[in-house]
Design a protein around this motif. Structure first.
Motif, mmCIF file in Angstrom:
data_model
loop_
_atom_site.group_PDB
_atom_site.id
_atom_site.type_symbol
_atom_site.label_atom_id
_atom_site.label_comp_id
_atom_site.label_asym_id
_atom_site.label_seq_id
_atom_site.Cartn_x
_atom_site.Cartn_y
_atom_site.Cartn_z
ATOM 1 N N THR A 47 1.013 -1.321 0.058
ATOM 2 C CA THR A 47 -0.159 0.171 -0.003
ATOM 3 C C THR A 47 0.925 1.087 -0.092
ATOM 4 O OG1 THR A 47 -0.165 -0.275 2.461
ATOM 5 C CG2 THR A 47 -1.749 -1.366 1.223
ATOM 6 N N GLU A 105 -6.094 9.612 0.355
ATOM 7 C CA GLU A 105 -5.529 8.310 1.259
ATOM 8 C C GLU A 105 -6.312 8.127 2.406
ATOM 9 O OE1 GLU A 105 -1.262 8.674 1.880
ATOM 10 O OE2 GLU A 105 -0.921 9.039 -0.229
ATOM 11 N N THR A 109 -8.385 4.654 3.535
ATOM 12 C CA THR A 109 -7.873 3.943 4.668
ATOM 13 C C THR A 109 -9.227 3.916 5.666
ATOM 14 O OG1 THR A 109 -6.951 5.734 5.650
ATOM 15 C CG2 THR A 109 -5.570 4.244 4.750
ATOM 16 N N TYR A 112 -11.841 0.926 4.859
ATOM 17 C CA TYR A 112 -11.276 -0.610 5.026
ATOM 18 C C TYR A 112 -11.470 -0.961 6.448
ATOM 19 C CZ TYR A 112 -9.788 -0.344 0.244
ATOM 20 O OH TYR A 112 -9.728 -0.353 -0.927
#
Length: 112
Positions: A47, A105, A109, A112
């Protein structure tokens, strides 16, 4: 004439030296981790590669757009021989590209 060739050679040598020492230190660090028995999956992070590529891409787009905007403002407002617009818009749009990258970003994140 000699000064014209020394600068590029010094620049290329410096870049090569930085890359060489970076790779050499990374190799030493990974070798030490392997000797201590650390799991190899902790070494690679996929990632981070995607995030770095996105960050560099958005920064380059922002810088390019900033240079374009500096040129347009300089042309349309008739200010001749003033590089202020180029620098100001380059840093402004480069910074905006990095801020947008941070938001993307963070949203990816959080999902998830």
């Amino acid at each position: 004439m000699n000064g014209d060739i020394i600068v590029p050679i010094t620049f290329i040598t410096s870049i090569f030296g930085i890359v060489y020492f970076y790779l050499k230190s990374r190799h030493r660090e990974r070798s030490a981790m392997i000797e201590k028995g650390v799991d190899a999956s902790s070494i690679e992070n996929k990632t981070k590669t995607i995030a770095t590529t996105l960050k560099i891409g958005m920064l380059c787009v922002g810088i390019g757009f900033g240079i374009l905007m500096g040129y347009l403002v300089n042309t349309f407002f008739g200010v001749q021989d003033s590089p202020v617009f180029y620098f100001a818009f380059t840093f402004l749009f480069g910074g905006l590209g990095l801020i947008l990258n941070y938001k993307i970003e963070k949203n990816s994140t959080d999902g998830y």
